[in-house]
Write a protein that holds these residues in place. Structure first.
Motif, mmCIF file in Angstrom:
data_model
loop_
_atom_site.group_PDB
_atom_site.id
_atom_site.type_symbol
_atom_site.label_atom_id
_atom_site.label_comp_id
_atom_site.label_asym_id
_atom_site.label_seq_id
_atom_site.Cartn_x
_atom_site.Cartn_y
_atom_site.Cartn_z
ATOM 1 N N TYR A 71 63.366 26.047 43.407
ATOM 2 C CA TYR A 71 63.577 25.587 44.797
ATOM 3 C C TYR A 71 65.033 25.240 45.087
ATOM 4 O O TYR A 71 65.319 24.514 46.036
ATOM 5 N N GLY A 90 59.765 36.787 37.577
ATOM 6 C CA GLY A 90 59.503 35.523 38.264
ATOM 7 C C GLY A 90 59.565 34.348 37.317
ATOM 8 O O GLY A 90 59.549 34.497 36.094
ATOM 9 N N ALA A 91 59.623 33.166 37.911
ATOM 10 C CA ALA A 91 59.808 31.948 37.112
ATOM 11 C C ALA A 91 58.545 31.559 36.344
ATOM 12 O O ALA A 91 58.625 31.021 35.244
ATOM 13 N N TYR A 100 54.054 20.898 38.415
ATOM 14 C CA TYR A 100 53.583 22.271 38.600
ATOM 15 C C TYR A 100 52.708 22.601 37.381
ATOM 16 O O TYR A 100 53.183 22.556 36.243
ATOM 17 N N ASN A 147 58.225 20.617 42.636
ATOM 18 C CA ASN A 147 56.898 20.901 43.182
ATOM 19 C C ASN A 147 55.936 20.102 42.306
ATOM 20 O O ASN A 147 55.956 20.303 41.090
HETATM 21 N N1 PLP Z 1 58.073 27.106 39.498
HETATM 22 C C1 PLP Z 1 57.613 26.275 40.439
HETATM 23 C C2 PLP Z 1 57.959 24.843 40.354
HETATM 24 C C3 PLP Z 1 56.786 26.738 41.463
HETATM 25 O O1 PLP Z 1 56.321 25.903 42.392
HETATM 26 C C4 PLP Z 1 56.460 28.107 41.511
HETATM 27 C C5 PLP Z 1 55.586 28.668 42.568
HETATM 28 O O2 PLP Z 1 55.034 28.035 43.387
HETATM 29 C C6 PLP Z 1 56.968 28.930 40.513
HETATM 30 C C7 PLP Z 1 57.762 28.412 39.520
HETATM 31 C C8 PLP Z 1 56.595 30.379 40.482
HETATM 32 O O3 PLP Z 1 57.684 31.155 40.752
HETATM 33 P P1 PLP Z 1 57.571 32.734 40.691
HETATM 34 O O4 PLP Z 1 56.967 33.187 41.974
HETATM 35 O O5 PLP Z 1 58.988 33.162 40.532
HETATM 36 O O6 PLP Z 1 56.747 33.096 39.512
#
Ligand code: PLP
Length: 396
Positions: free
Chosen positions: A207, A106-107, A131, A176
């Motif tokens: 996104y 995940g990011a 974020y 975000n």
């Molecule tokens: N980056 C941003 C800007 C986010 O808003 C979010 C989750 O809300 C994430 C990363 C998290 O991503 P992941 O679910 O892949 O860890």
């Protein structure tokens, strides 16, 4: 024994706990209240069928000695790295080699983990509001943070602070919490700035699937020069509902050589040492996202959220309330009318309309006086919330 003293500098994030507490208190006083949550940052639609089918099929493979899979190859199975490279080529017109793509869980993790490639005496440049994970990861390392201000005047899309030194730059587009998205031209200015400062941009494209405007890129690599100074971090969380499954990817191009170093090689080494890959079944599900059927079905969910965002946007337009986002994003970021603070607006909206959102002040100093609503809810409930919002804003 010495513990990391930087942890003492982390702000205690009470945002979502505070929201839950205030909603619970309100419910206790008004047990029959019909509350609609437009503060959700998580997806709510189930996995698309081709993706769920691939997940189940891979699960069955794991139960059979002939097809069982143990540890996977480091950095991701070739089938998934190739599927992602093909997605970049066919959807974004960007050519990447599969070995520039690193499959991740995940990011969020990679936005923090990538910092291990940089020393703590670099300066991080971070937009505000933002974020919160970027700030926390840098505070834990004890790194100096400079902020660039997102404001109503710049549409919450701050330009590079020319003349100011930066080493690591975080950009998130579509953003975000603000929902604002940089155009190619605006990103080109950031790339010029980063290149001339010898800085690396960490570009969070979580996104990208919401982008619909032609001049807004899905990938930063659509912009010339990006492969020399940008790491792109992306996720299937919002693209395909993987918030619970966990899968993303980080792109570190071979041409990215800050201070003459091979950043891709360093990231590869870091992952070898500290990461044991995403489960096989999840990677098979992710592969299915990038098939024509998988993309079509997953984007039906994205369109569902986008329609919700448009419904909320219409209510704000009707009331003449300023906002950013809602077009290339599931997020709408509105200026609280009547000079209300973010929390005053939260309380009033809950008490008078039974709608819950997220106070902008939780995303940074510049978020005060703003409020985040999202399109991640149920369509009928979002319609209902929009009607309540219209009546509420009329009375304000
Ligand atoms: N980056 C941003 C800007 C986010 O808003 C979010 C989750 O809300 C994430 C990363 C998290 O991503 P992941 O679910 O892949 O860890």
């Amino acid at each position: 024994m010495q513990l990391n003293p930087n942890f003492a500098n982390l702000s205690q994030s009470y945002l979502f706990t505070d929201i839950a507490r205030r909603v619970a208190a309100y419910k206790e006083e008004h047990p029959n209240a019909d509350i609609i949550r437009l503060g959700i940052g998580d997806v709510t639609r189930p996995l698309a069928k081709p993706v769920a089918d691939a997940l189940c099929a891979a699960g069955a493979e794991m139960a059979d000695a002939a097809t069982f899979m143990g540890y996977g190859p480091e950095h991701g199975y070739p089938f998934l790295r190739e599927a992602i490279a093909n997605y970049y080529k066919t959807k974004h017109g960007v050519t990447l080699s599969p070995d520039e793509i690193f499959v991740s869980d995940g990011a969020k993790s990679d936005c923090g983990n990538i910092l291990e490639l940089f020393t703590a005496d670099n300066t991080a440049l971070i937009p505000d509001p933002v974020y919160p994970a970027y700030v926390d990861a840098n505070v834990m390392d004890g790194r100096r943070i400079e902020y660039v201000s997102g404001t109503r005047e710049n549409g919450f899309l701050p330009a590079p602070p020319e003349g100011q030194k930066a080493d690591i730059i975080y950009l998130c587009s579509p953003n975000n919490p603000t929902g604002a998205a940089y155009t190619k031209k605006q990103l080109a200015a950031w790339i010029r700035y980063a290149y001339s400062s010898g800085a690396v941009i960490l570009f969070d494209a979580a996104y990208e699937c919401f982008v619909s405007d032609k001049d807004v890129p899905h990938s930063v690599y659509e912009v010339e020069g990006a492969k020399e100074c940008v790491v792109e971090i992306c996720s299937l969380s919002k693209t395909a509902g993987f918030t619970g499954l966990r899968c993303g990817y980080t792109v570190v191009p071979k041409g990215l050589r800050p201070a003459g170093e091979d950043l891709r090689g360093m990231w590869s080494r870091r992952q070898q040492a500290k990461f044991n890959e995403v489960p096989y079944v999840v990677q098979r599900a992710a592969e299915a996202v990038f098939t024509p059927e998988g993309l079509k079905a997953s984007f039906e969910n994205v369109d569902y959220y986008k329609k919700n965002a448009a419904v909320i946007a219409k209510a704000l337009d009707k009331a003449g309330v300023w906002y950013s986002g809602g077009v290339n994003s599931p997020y709408l970021w509105l200026a609280c009318p009547g000079n209300l603070t973010s929390w005053d607006f939260f309380d009033k909206l809950l008490a008078e309309a039974g709608v819950v959102g997220t106070p902008g002040s939780g995303f940074g100093k510049n978020g005060e006086g703003y409020f985040r609503l999202t399109g991640f809810g149920d369509a009928a409930r979002t319609e209902e919330a929009a009607q309540r919002l219209t009546a509420f804003l009329k009375k304000l």
